[in-house]
Design a protein around this motif. Structure first.
Motif, PDB file in Angstrom:
ATOM      1  N   LEU A   1      15.040  -7.354  -2.989  1.00  0.00           N
ATOM      2  CA  LEU A   1      15.447  -8.756  -2.842  1.00  0.00           C
ATOM      3  C   LEU A   1      14.959  -9.615  -4.000  1.00  0.00           C
ATOM      4  O   LEU A   1      15.642 -10.563  -4.408  1.00  0.00           O
ATOM      5  CB  LEU A   1      14.911  -9.317  -1.525  1.00  0.00           C
ATOM      6  CG  LEU A   1      15.494  -8.723  -0.231  1.00  0.00           C
ATOM      7  CD1 LEU A   1      14.757  -9.282   0.978  1.00  0.00           C
ATOM      8  CD2 LEU A   1      16.988  -8.994  -0.133  1.00  0.00           C
ATOM      9  N   ALA A   2      13.786  -9.282  -4.536  1.00  0.00           N
ATOM     10  CA  ALA A   2      13.221 -10.059  -5.642  1.00  0.00           C
ATOM     11  C   ALA A   2      13.856  -9.704  -6.979  1.00  0.00           C
ATOM     12  O   ALA A   2      13.592 -10.376  -7.982  1.00  0.00           O
ATOM     13  CB  ALA A   2      11.712  -9.844  -5.699  1.00  0.00           C
ATOM     14  N   GLY A   3      14.663  -8.638  -7.021  1.00  0.00           N
ATOM     15  CA  GLY A   3      15.218  -8.208  -8.297  1.00  0.00           C
ATOM     16  C   GLY A   3      14.195  -7.534  -9.168  1.00  0.00           C
ATOM     17  O   GLY A   3      14.303  -7.554 -10.401  1.00  0.00           O
ATOM     18  N   VAL A   4      13.192  -6.904  -8.525  1.00  0.00           N
ATOM     19  CA  VAL A   4      12.081  -6.273  -9.232  1.00  0.00           C
ATOM     20  C   VAL A   4      12.214  -4.760  -9.107  1.00  0.00           C
ATOM     21  O   VAL A   4      12.052  -4.222  -8.009  1.00  0.00           O
ATOM     22  CB  VAL A   4      10.730  -6.740  -8.637  1.00  0.00           C
ATOM     23  CG1 VAL A   4       9.569  -5.995  -9.278  1.00  0.00           C
ATOM     24  CG2 VAL A   4      10.561  -8.244  -8.829  1.00  0.00           C
ATOM     25  N   PRO A   5      12.527  -4.035 -10.179  1.00  0.00           N
ATOM     26  CA  PRO A   5      12.646  -2.576 -10.094  1.00  0.00           C
ATOM     27  C   PRO A   5      11.323  -1.944  -9.656  1.00  0.00           C
ATOM     28  O   PRO A   5      10.266  -2.240 -10.227  1.00  0.00           O
ATOM     29  CB  PRO A   5      13.005  -2.156 -11.517  1.00  0.00           C
ATOM     30  CG  PRO A   5      13.551  -3.388 -12.160  1.00  0.00           C
ATOM     31  CD  PRO A   5      12.821  -4.531 -11.530  1.00  0.00           C
ATOM     32  N   VAL A   6      11.391  -1.080  -8.642  1.00  0.00           N
ATOM     33  CA  VAL A   6      10.170  -0.533  -8.062  1.00  0.00           C
ATOM     34  C   VAL A   6      10.161   0.983  -8.222  1.00  0.00           C
ATOM     35  O   VAL A   6      11.122   1.662  -7.864  1.00  0.00           O
ATOM     36  CB  VAL A   6      10.029  -0.939  -6.569  1.00  0.00           C
ATOM     37  CG1 VAL A   6      11.251  -0.558  -5.765  1.00  0.00           C
ATOM     38  CG2 VAL A   6       8.769  -0.358  -5.962  1.00  0.00           C
ATOM     39  N   ALA A   7       9.083   1.499  -8.771  1.00  0.00           N
ATOM     40  CA  ALA A   7       8.891   2.938  -8.929  1.00  0.00           C
ATOM     41  C   ALA A   7       8.185   3.478  -7.700  1.00  0.00           C
ATOM     42  O   ALA A   7       7.146   2.948  -7.284  1.00  0.00           O
ATOM     43  CB  ALA A   7       8.071   3.233 -10.185  1.00  0.00           C
ATOM     44  N   LEU A   8       8.746   4.525  -7.100  1.00  0.00           N
ATOM     45  CA  LEU A   8       8.175   5.134  -5.905  1.00  0.00           C
ATOM     46  C   LEU A   8       7.404   6.379  -6.335  1.00  0.00           C
ATOM     47  O   LEU A   8       8.002   7.353  -6.803  1.00  0.00           O
ATOM     48  CB  LEU A   8       9.287   5.486  -4.915  1.00  0.00           C
ATOM     49  CG  LEU A   8      10.246   4.330  -4.578  1.00  0.00           C
ATOM     50  CD1 LEU A   8      11.275   4.783  -3.557  1.00  0.00           C
ATOM     51  CD2 LEU A   8       9.475   3.116  -4.079  1.00  0.00           C
ATOM     52  N   VAL A   9       6.093   6.345  -6.169  1.00  0.00           N
ATOM     53  CA  VAL A   9       5.221   7.382  -6.712  1.00  0.00           C
ATOM     54  C   VAL A   9       4.570   8.149  -5.570  1.00  0.00           C
ATOM     55  O   VAL A   9       4.077   7.556  -4.595  1.00  0.00           O
ATOM     56  CB  VAL A   9       4.138   6.766  -7.625  1.00  0.00           C
ATOM     57  CG1 VAL A   9       3.251   7.862  -8.221  1.00  0.00           C
ATOM     58  CG2 VAL A   9       4.790   5.942  -8.740  1.00  0.00           C
ATOM     59  N   ASN A  10       4.554   9.456  -5.701  1.00  0.00           N
ATOM     60  CA  ASN A  10       3.918  10.334  -4.717  1.00  0.00           C
ATOM     61  C   ASN A  10       2.442   9.983  -4.584  1.00  0.00           C
ATOM     62  O   ASN A  10       1.672  10.138  -5.537  1.00  0.00           O
ATOM     63  CB  ASN A  10       4.078  11.785  -5.169  1.00  0.00           C
ATOM     64  CG  ASN A  10       3.576  12.787  -4.150  1.00  0.00           C
ATOM     65  OD1 ASN A  10       2.788  12.473  -3.274  1.00  0.00           O
ATOM     66  ND2 ASN A  10       4.029  14.023  -4.273  1.00  0.00           N
ATOM     67  N   PRO A  11       1.992   9.515  -3.419  1.00  0.00           N
ATOM     68  CA  PRO A  11       0.593   9.086  -3.277  1.00  0.00           C
ATOM     69  C   PRO A  11      -0.388  10.247  -3.213  1.00  0.00           C
ATOM     70  O   PRO A  11      -1.598  10.031  -3.271  1.00  0.00           O
ATOM     71  CB  PRO A  11       0.600   8.300  -1.964  1.00  0.00           C
ATOM     72  CG  PRO A  11       1.688   8.933  -1.164  1.00  0.00           C
ATOM     73  CD  PRO A  11       2.746   9.308  -2.170  1.00  0.00           C
ATOM     74  N   THR A  12       0.104  11.473  -3.075  1.00  0.00           N
ATOM     75  CA  THR A  12      -0.791  12.631  -3.001  1.00  0.00           C
ATOM     76  C   THR A  12      -1.093  13.219  -4.371  1.00  0.00           C
ATOM     77  O   THR A  12      -1.878  14.157  -4.475  1.00  0.00           O
ATOM     78  CB  THR A  12      -0.189  13.735  -2.111  1.00  0.00           C
ATOM     79  OG1 THR A  12       0.970  14.302  -2.745  1.00  0.00           O
ATOM     80  CG2 THR A  12       0.211  13.187  -0.752  1.00  0.00           C
ATOM     81  N   TYR A  13      -0.490  12.686  -5.420  1.00  0.00           N
ATOM     82  CA  TYR A  13      -0.783  13.187  -6.765  1.00  0.00           C
ATOM     83  C   TYR A  13      -2.232  12.886  -7.140  1.00  0.00           C
ATOM     84  O   TYR A  13      -2.776  11.828  -6.764  1.00  0.00           O
ATOM     85  CB  TYR A  13       0.132  12.537  -7.793  1.00  0.00           C
ATOM     86  CG  TYR A  13       1.498  13.172  -7.925  1.00  0.00           C
ATOM     87  CD1 TYR A  13       1.804  14.401  -7.345  1.00  0.00           C
ATOM     88  CD2 TYR A  13       2.495  12.548  -8.656  1.00  0.00           C
ATOM     89  CE1 TYR A  13       3.050  14.981  -7.488  1.00  0.00           C
ATOM     90  CE2 TYR A  13       3.759  13.117  -8.799  1.00  0.00           C
ATOM     91  CZ  TYR A  13       4.022  14.335  -8.208  1.00  0.00           C
ATOM     92  OH  TYR A  13       5.260  14.908  -8.350  1.00  0.00           O
ATOM     93  N   PRO A  14      -2.876  13.771  -7.906  1.00  0.00           N
ATOM     94  CA  PRO A  14      -4.223  13.469  -8.396  1.00  0.00           C
ATOM     95  C   PRO A  14      -4.216  12.186  -9.217  1.00  0.00           C
ATOM     96  O   PRO A  14      -3.219  11.832  -9.860  1.00  0.00           O
ATOM     97  CB  PRO A  14      -4.549  14.684  -9.280  1.00  0.00           C
ATOM     98  CG  PRO A  14      -3.657  15.776  -8.801  1.00  0.00           C
ATOM     99  CD  PRO A  14      -2.392  15.104  -8.334  1.00  0.00           C
ATOM    100  N   ALA A  15      -5.357  11.502  -9.213  1.00  0.00           N
ATOM    101  CA  ALA A  15      -5.436  10.203  -9.881  1.00  0.00           C
ATOM    102  C   ALA A  15      -5.106  10.293 -11.364  1.00  0.00           C
ATOM    103  O   ALA A  15      -4.435   9.409 -11.912  1.00  0.00           O
ATOM    104  CB  ALA A  15      -6.830   9.610  -9.680  1.00  0.00           C
TER     105      ALA A  15
END
Length: 472
Positions: free
Chosen positions: A75-89
């Motif tokens: 809605l904000a027109g902000v492209p959002v990257a969806l990142v696997n939260p289980t990846y090592p830091a």
């Protein structure tokens, strides 16, 4: 496509079916309520200094608040990257370093989706965005290097959602369950957006559980499923027809004849695609009364009308847009976006395919996960399916090692102790010689992606081998 962009699809659905249910099975919202909350969160993002077009990263597990936050970014027109939260830091840090997000939202930030107040979606930039603007980024699995972010436009999602909605024959009376992590194209694109395109309820779960799966399906009156190979195999091994008694499933994605028969599901859809390749480029609908081949899930069927395809001389699958925006926008790089197409617009998927009797596509294997012996590509899924019925061989995967000359040798990695050696030798002897594993590497566990459950084949050779057992 009827909606002008993805944000308009959401607002149109909220207007036409405000009571549509969205969220996890344990935490559902009406769509009109969800859009108001997402609009409030979007306004807070913009007030914080994030501007339309700025990149944001979302690194969190699936939840209703995750969906609200993703919707707020749209809605904000902000492209959002969806990142696997289980990846090592350190891996996440490398990926985010390439992305360069203005803001990184973690699990602790998701609560703001319901504490930012409500708003009017019509007042937000995403509703007026161009359909070809970037909406989201999903990353590759990174089997051969650092995961790459794939650019996804509004048109990409709208075309994908329509294709999946039509293939599953969804209606506003359906309740769709996509019980997988939402940073994958399968649950987000096929499941949630496919459902919303049809005006159907769009449900997910915080974490896939075989124990809870059928009770949730029955209790929620789910009528359509969006699954893929690992959960289908888990459910076949861990649940029974009695567990599924009383379900109302009438259609599903992922065609598996044994699953349809055991759980009395009347229809299923198979397909071929990837995050890059339009989410899904080929779709085929099956009835439970059909004679499904063992590899039904790999039969892509005919291509979507907005995509064309071909096989090169080696059998590699290439795809091209017939209509703008059908494929992904390209790979995000430090220098911009690499469209990853040749001069004629063809995208090389890196996957091998073949033709069925009707001339339609059948997916064979990922090119990066192929094994070649004596000039022949080993059909890894076929061999694994052949060995799957051996008692005591429950967790295993096929991979390779360099041969003495130019060929590769097939290796079976197995977390089995004791090894069912005699049954294994017998089963292997039934295979053509080039498909036969020459040795077994017994390991503690088969490495899999923590979220999707896919075998990470390129990590197999790095596992500590407890025992080698030759088969020939």
């Amino acid at each position: 496509m009827t909606a002008r962009n993805l944000a308009r699809l959401l607002t149109d659905r909220a207007a036409s079916r405000p009571g549509l249910r969205l969220g996890t099975v344990d935490d559902q919202l009406r769509l009109d309520e969800a859009l108001a909350l997402a609009a409030g969160r979007a306004r807070r993002l913009l007030d914080s200094g994030v501007r339309p077009g700025d990149r944001v990263a979302l690194v969190a597990p699936t939840s209703t608040d995750y969906l609200l936050t993703w919707t707020a970014c749209v809605l904000a027109g902000v492209p959002v990257a969806l990142v696997n939260p289980t990846y090592p830091a350190d891996l996440s840090d490398q990926m985010l370093g390439r992305l360069g997000p203005k803001l990184v939202l973690g699990q602790d930030d998701l609560a703001a989706a319901r504490t930012s107040g409500t708003g009017d979606p019509a007042d937000l930039p995403g509703v007026a965005a161009d359909a070809f603007d970037t909406v989201s980024y999903m990353h590759t699995s990174g089997t051969t290097g650092l995961p790459k972010f794939c650019v996804q436009t509004g048109v990409y999602f709208l075309r994908l959602a329509r294709a999946m909605s039509e293939a599953l024959e969804l209606t506003p009376d359906d309740r769709v369950l996509a019980p997988l992590p939402l940073f994958h194209i399968n649950p987000m694109g096929y499941g949630m957006l496919g459902a919303l395109y049809a005006g159907a309820d769009a449900l997910t779960v915080e974490r896939f559980s075989a124990r809870r799966f059928w009770p949730d399906v029955v209790e929620q009156g789910v009528t359509a499923l969006v699954l893929h190979a690992p959960p289908v195999e888990i459910l076949k091994r861990a649940t029974t027809a009695e567990d599924a008694a009383g379900h109302r499933i009438r259609t599903m994605f992922y065609a598996d004849g044994e699953f349809l028969a055991r759980f009395s599901v009347p229809a299923a859809v198979s397909g071929y695609g990837s995050t890059e390749a339009a989410g899904v480029t080929h779709l085929k609908r099956w009835s439970a009364t059909d004679t499904l081949p063992p590899d039904a899930s790999r039969h892509g069927g005919p291509a979507r009308a907005d995509v064309e395809w071909r096989l090169d001389r080696a059998g590699l699958i290439q795809v091209r847009e017939r209509e703008p925006g059908a494929l992904f926008g390209g790979y995000l790089t430090p220098d911009g976006v690499d469209p990853a197409r040749d001069a004629e617009g063809w995208f090389d998927t890196g996957d091998f395919g073949r033709l069925d009797a009707d001339g339609d596509l059948v997916f064979v294997e990922r090119g990066s996960e192929s094994i070649r012996v004596k000039g022949e590509f080993v059909p890894v899924p076929f061999v694994e399916n052949h060995l799957a019925g051996i008692p005591g061989l429950t967790d295993f995967a096929l991979w390779k090692r360099p041969g003495e000359l130019v060929d590769e040798e097939v290796v079976l990695y197995a977390a089995a102790d004791p090894l069912p050696y005699d049954d294994l030798v017998k089963a292997v002897s039934q295979l053509p010689s080039f498909m036969r594993p020459v040795t077994v590497a017994q390991i503690a566990r088969v490495p899999r992606d923590a979220a999707a459950g896919k075998v990470q084949r390129r990590l197999l050779a790095e596992q500590e081998v407890i025992r080698w057992t030759d088969l020939v």
